[in-house]
Design a protein around this motif. Structure first.
Motif, PDB file in Angstrom:
ATOM      1  N   ALA A   1       0.823  -1.213   0.000  1.00 39.05           N
ATOM      2  CA  ALA A   1       0.000   0.000   0.000  1.00 39.05           C
ATOM      3  C   ALA A   1       0.851   1.254   0.000  1.00 39.05           C
ATOM      4  N   ASN A   2       2.112   1.160  -0.467  1.00 43.34           N
ATOM      5  CA  ASN A   2       3.023   2.315  -0.529  1.00 43.34           C
ATOM      6  C   ASN A   2       3.209   2.951   0.846  1.00 43.34           C
ATOM      7  N   GLY A   3       3.310   2.124   1.856  1.00 41.91           N
ATOM      8  CA  GLY A   3       3.497   2.620   3.216  1.00 41.91           C
ATOM      9  C   GLY A   3       4.709   1.985   3.871  1.00 41.91           C
ATOM     10  N   SER A   4       4.652   1.868   5.199  1.00 42.22           N
ATOM     11  CA  SER A   4       5.785   1.319   5.940  1.00 42.22           C
ATOM     12  C   SER A   4       5.301   0.823   7.300  1.00 42.22           C
ATOM     13  N   VAL A   5       6.203   0.166   8.016  1.00 38.53           N
ATOM     14  CA  VAL A   5       5.949  -0.309   9.374  1.00 38.53           C
ATOM     15  C   VAL A   5       7.072   0.198  10.265  1.00 38.53           C
ATOM     16  N   SER A   6       6.695   0.685  11.436  1.00 36.51           N
ATOM     17  CA  SER A   6       7.703   1.152  12.392  1.00 36.51           C
ATOM     18  C   SER A   6       7.346   0.653  13.789  1.00 36.51           C
ATOM     19  N   ILE A   7       8.363   0.571  14.640  1.00 38.25           N
ATOM     20  CA  ILE A   7       8.186   0.130  16.030  1.00 38.25           C
ATOM     21  C   ILE A   7       8.713   1.215  16.945  1.00 38.25           C
ATOM     22  N   ASP A   8       7.929   1.550  17.959  1.00 36.04           N
ATOM     23  CA  ASP A   8       8.336   2.584  18.912  1.00 36.04           C
ATOM     24  C   ASP A   8       7.875   2.165  20.301  1.00 36.04           C
ATOM     25  N   ARG A   9       8.140   3.028  21.277  1.00 37.93           N
ATOM     26  CA  ARG A   9       7.684   2.799  22.642  1.00 37.93           C
ATOM     27  C   ARG A   9       6.242   3.282  22.762  1.00 37.93           C
ATOM     28  N   ALA A  10       5.369   2.428  23.289  1.00 37.82           N
ATOM     29  CA  ALA A  10       3.954   2.758  23.385  1.00 37.82           C
ATOM     30  C   ALA A  10       3.663   3.621  24.599  1.00 37.82           C
ATOM     31  N   ARG A  11       2.570   4.308  24.538  1.00 36.45           N
ATOM     32  CA  ARG A  11       2.116   5.096  25.685  1.00 36.45           C
ATOM     33  C   ARG A  11       1.786   4.192  26.860  1.00 36.45           C
ATOM     34  N   LEU A  12       1.364   2.950  26.553  1.00 35.73           N
ATOM     35  CA  LEU A  12       1.063   2.001  27.623  1.00 35.73           C
ATOM     36  C   LEU A  12       2.324   1.445  28.269  1.00 35.73           C
ATOM     37  N   GLY A  13       3.481   1.721  27.677  1.00 32.20           N
ATOM     38  CA  GLY A  13       4.730   1.274  28.257  1.00 32.20           C
ATOM     39  C   GLY A  13       5.429   0.186  27.491  1.00 32.20           C
ATOM     40  N   GLY A  14       4.713  -0.532  26.600  1.00 36.48           N
ATOM     41  CA  GLY A  14       5.323  -1.628  25.859  1.00 36.48           C
ATOM     42  C   GLY A  14       5.660  -1.216  24.433  1.00 36.48           C
ATOM     43  N   ALA A  15       5.459  -2.129  23.493  1.00 32.97           N
ATOM     44  CA  ALA A  15       5.779  -1.865  22.094  1.00 32.97           C
ATOM     45  C   ALA A  15       4.590  -1.219  21.385  1.00 32.97           C
ATOM     46  N   SER A  16       4.934  -0.376  20.414  1.00 33.44           N
ATOM     47  CA  SER A  16       3.921   0.255  19.570  1.00 33.44           C
ATOM     48  C   SER A  16       4.285  -0.016  18.120  1.00 33.44           C
ATOM     49  N   VAL A  17       3.498  -0.892  17.479  1.00 37.45           N
ATOM     50  CA  VAL A  17       3.715  -1.221  16.068  1.00 37.45           C
ATOM     51  C   VAL A  17       2.744  -0.392  15.236  1.00 37.45           C
ATOM     52  N   VAL A  18       3.300   0.375  14.308  1.00 36.34           N
ATOM     53  CA  VAL A  18       2.481   1.293  13.500  1.00 36.34           C
ATOM     54  C   VAL A  18       2.609   0.900  12.038  1.00 36.34           C
ATOM     55  N   MET A  19       1.476   0.653  11.408  1.00 40.14           N
ATOM     56  CA  MET A  19       1.408   0.390   9.972  1.00 40.14           C
ATOM     57  C   MET A  19       0.885   1.640   9.273  1.00 40.14           C
ATOM     58  N   LEU A  20       1.670   2.176   8.337  1.00 34.88           N
ATOM     59  CA  LEU A  20       1.258   3.335   7.541  1.00 34.88           C
ATOM     60  C   LEU A  20       0.864   2.850   6.152  1.00 34.88           C
ATOM     61  N   LEU A  21      -0.342   3.214   5.721  1.00 35.15           N
ATOM     62  CA  LEU A  21      -0.846   2.851   4.389  1.00 35.15           C
ATOM     63  C   LEU A  21      -1.206   4.128   3.645  1.00 35.15           C
ATOM     64  N   ALA A  22      -0.851   4.200   2.372  1.00 32.74           N
ATOM     65  CA  ALA A  22      -1.176   5.389   1.583  1.00 32.74           C
ATOM     66  C   ALA A  22      -2.689   5.567   1.507  1.00 32.74           C
ATOM     67  N   ASP A  23      -3.136   6.821   1.683  1.00 33.19           N
ATOM     68  CA  ASP A  23      -4.561   7.143   1.625  1.00 33.19           C
ATOM     69  C   ASP A  23      -4.957   7.346   0.164  1.00 33.19           C
ATOM     70  N   PRO A  24      -5.788   6.477  -0.414  1.00 38.31           N
ATOM     71  CA  PRO A  24      -6.132   6.620  -1.835  1.00 38.31           C
ATOM     72  C   PRO A  24      -6.993   7.836  -2.143  1.00 38.31           C
ATOM     73  N   GLU A  25      -7.601   8.428  -1.126  1.00 35.67           N
ATOM     74  CA  GLU A  25      -8.472   9.586  -1.353  1.00 35.67           C
ATOM     75  C   GLU A  25      -7.813  10.896  -0.957  1.00 35.67           C
ATOM     76  N   ALA A  26      -6.545  10.852  -0.556  1.00 34.80           N
ATOM     77  CA  ALA A  26      -5.861  12.065  -0.119  1.00 34.80           C
ATOM     78  C   ALA A  26      -5.513  12.929  -1.326  1.00 34.80           C
ATOM     79  N   THR A  27      -5.592  14.237  -1.149  1.00 38.89           N
ATOM     80  CA  THR A  27      -5.216  15.184  -2.196  1.00 38.89           C
ATOM     81  C   THR A  27      -3.708  15.358  -2.201  1.00 38.89           C
ATOM     82  N   PRO A  28      -3.047  15.182  -3.364  1.00 40.04           N
ATOM     83  CA  PRO A  28      -1.581  15.350  -3.392  1.00 40.04           C
ATOM     84  C   PRO A  28      -1.181  16.749  -2.935  1.00 40.04           C
ATOM     85  N   ARG A  29      -0.175  16.798  -2.101  1.00 42.80           N
ATOM     86  CA  ARG A  29       0.280  18.079  -1.577  1.00 42.80           C
ATOM     87  C   ARG A  29       1.441  18.609  -2.399  1.00 42.80           C
TER      88      ARG A  29
END
Length: 467
Positions: A406-434
């Protein structure tokens, strides 16, 4: 066949033209006869009659002859019986003679009946018929040639269309369901082409549905399988290498080991089945789009039941509205199950977790946070086949593959809850190009430089679901 059709059309036309020529010649004879009969009505003097006869034409052979005036009647071709019939019936008589046709017109003169004879030569009756037949023959040849060309082109189109259908049918028989034909040729073959394309589309849909069903069934096995694995991990140790055990205890530990090994094997088989089926479905179905919120809600129905059994607090946020993403629904569901399954696998029972969905800056973000111990080496965990927990790293690998799709990425960070935070970024097909702003780019580069100095890690908006 074409020649026969042309002849059947042209022969009646030639006969009709020939009859028209004959009628025209007889009409001309009637006009010449009328000149003489008109003169007889005025005067029967031989000199006047001779002048009228001479006025009808220059050819003596075709000049009218008057019978019944009592003079010397020479040059006539009519038989006495035909003359008598014209006098008796008092009507025009047309009769055939050697070399042509005679027209006999009776004229009543003071108690006697004269007959005006007009001879029409055979040459006048058929004048122009040779040219007519020559013209008709040329037209027939042209029609036959045109028919041959048209039939040849129609046959060529029919053969090409048939050949295309045969090749496409053979390709489908060999397993290539993506082949289609361009309907062409006669109407029947064009309809056959459309029917073939519809059949191929239905085959693709049926095959895709079948594989989706297999993948979904495998998918749903993960939840009860995870429960079995967690229950198996809660059993006593299966180590038989240290200490002395009674036969019953030894048999019990071996049974526990077999159970755990069977669960691990079954998990591996299910993972392989899901990956293989999803790959085939994605290849056949092509690009697709799904509603991220719907997928998150649907998968959390499964995981919420397991979380309740393990007393895990959980929360879903941002999944109320429709949020599209350019990935197949089944692919995204598999990625979510892989990441959430890691939470259940690598954190103690009772550990809270959260799934959040947000949409901004041209991306759709799916964040899975937990309150566990976290991931010590995020970069290594994202590498294919690597894990800090001794597993194959399959879960994050599936999530990364779907994000890249989906033209995105995956990243891992420290979560607000204290453990791991896995974030999946997916391109928004309805977003207006900036529009690219060089000042914004400079500011971003400056922020990244500061983060590198401080050793910080970031991704676009740490927790978009909390904004």
């Amino acid at each position: 066949m074409c020649a026969l059709v042309a002849l059947a059309f042209l022969i009646p036309l030639g006969v009709s033209l020939r009859d028209d020529v004959r009628d025209e010649a007889l009409a001309d004879a009637a006009r010449r006869s009328a000149l003489v009969t008109g003169a007889l009505a005025v005067s029967t003097e031989p000199a006047a009659v001779r002048r009228a006869v001479e006025a009808t034409g220059d050819d003596p052979a075709t000049r009218p002859v008057v019978h019944g005036l009592g003079g010397d009647e020479t040059g006539g071709r009519a038989a006495e019986a035909d003359l008598q019939r014209a006098r008796t019936e008092k009507r025009s008589v047309v009769t055939d003679v050697s070399g042509g046709v005679l027209r006999l017109d009776p004229v009543v003169l003071d108690g006697r009946v004269a007959v005006v004879e007009v001879f029409v030569p055979e040459a006048d009756l058929g004048e122009g018929s040779g040219d007519t037949w020559l013209l008709l023959s040329a037209v027939a040849v042209a029609l036959v040639g045109a028919a041959v060309i048209v039939v040849d082109r129609v046959a060529a189109r029919a053969v090409d269309s048939t050949r295309g259908l045969v090749k496409a049918a053979l390709a489908v028989g060999d397993g290539d369901l993506g082949v289609r034909v361009e309907p062409s040729g006669p109407r029947e073959l064009a309809e056959a082409g459309y029917a073939f394309n519809r059949m191929a589309d239905r085959l693709v849909a049926s095959r895709t549905d079948e594989r989706e069903l297999v993948a979904d069934l495998s998918h749903r096995l993960r939840t009860p399988l995870t429960v079995l694995r967690l229950d198996a991990e809660g059993l006593d140790s299966d180590d038989t290498s240290v200490g002395s055990f009674t036969p019953a205890e030894l048999d019990r530990r071996r049974t526990i080991r077999r159970i755990r090994q069977a669960i691990v094997t079954l998990e591996g088989e299910i993972d392989v089945l899901i990956k293989t089926t999803r790959k085939a479905v994605a290849h056949e179905a092509g690009p697709a789009e799904c509603d991220v919120s719907e997928v998150v809600r649907d998968r959390m129905v499964f995981w919420a039941a397991l979380a309740g059994d393990q007393n895990r607090p959980h929360r879903v946020s941002g999944a109320q509205l429709r949020i599209p993403a350019p990935v197949p629904r089944a692919e995204l569901a598999a990625a979510l199950d892989a990441v959430i399954g890691n939470v259940f696998r690598y954190t103690p029972q009772g550990t809270a977790f959260e799934v959040a969905v947000s949409r901004r800056d041209g991306y759709v973000a799916i964040r899975i946070d937990d309150a566990g111990p976290g991931i010590a080496n995020p970069d290594r965990a994202l590498r294919r086949g690597a894990s800090d927990q001794g597993s194959t790293g399959l879960g994050l690998d599936i999530a990364k593959r779907v994000a890249l799709q989906a033209n995105g990425s995956v990243s891992i960070d420290r979560a607000r809850l204290g453990g791991a935070s896995v974030v999946m970024l997916l391109a928004d097909p309805e977003a207006t190009p900036r529009q690219v702003n060089r000042f914004g780019l400079v500011g971003r580069m400056a922020r990244e430089a500061r983060e590198q100095k401080t050793g910080g890690r970031r991704w676009p908006r740490q927790r978009p679901a909390d904004d």
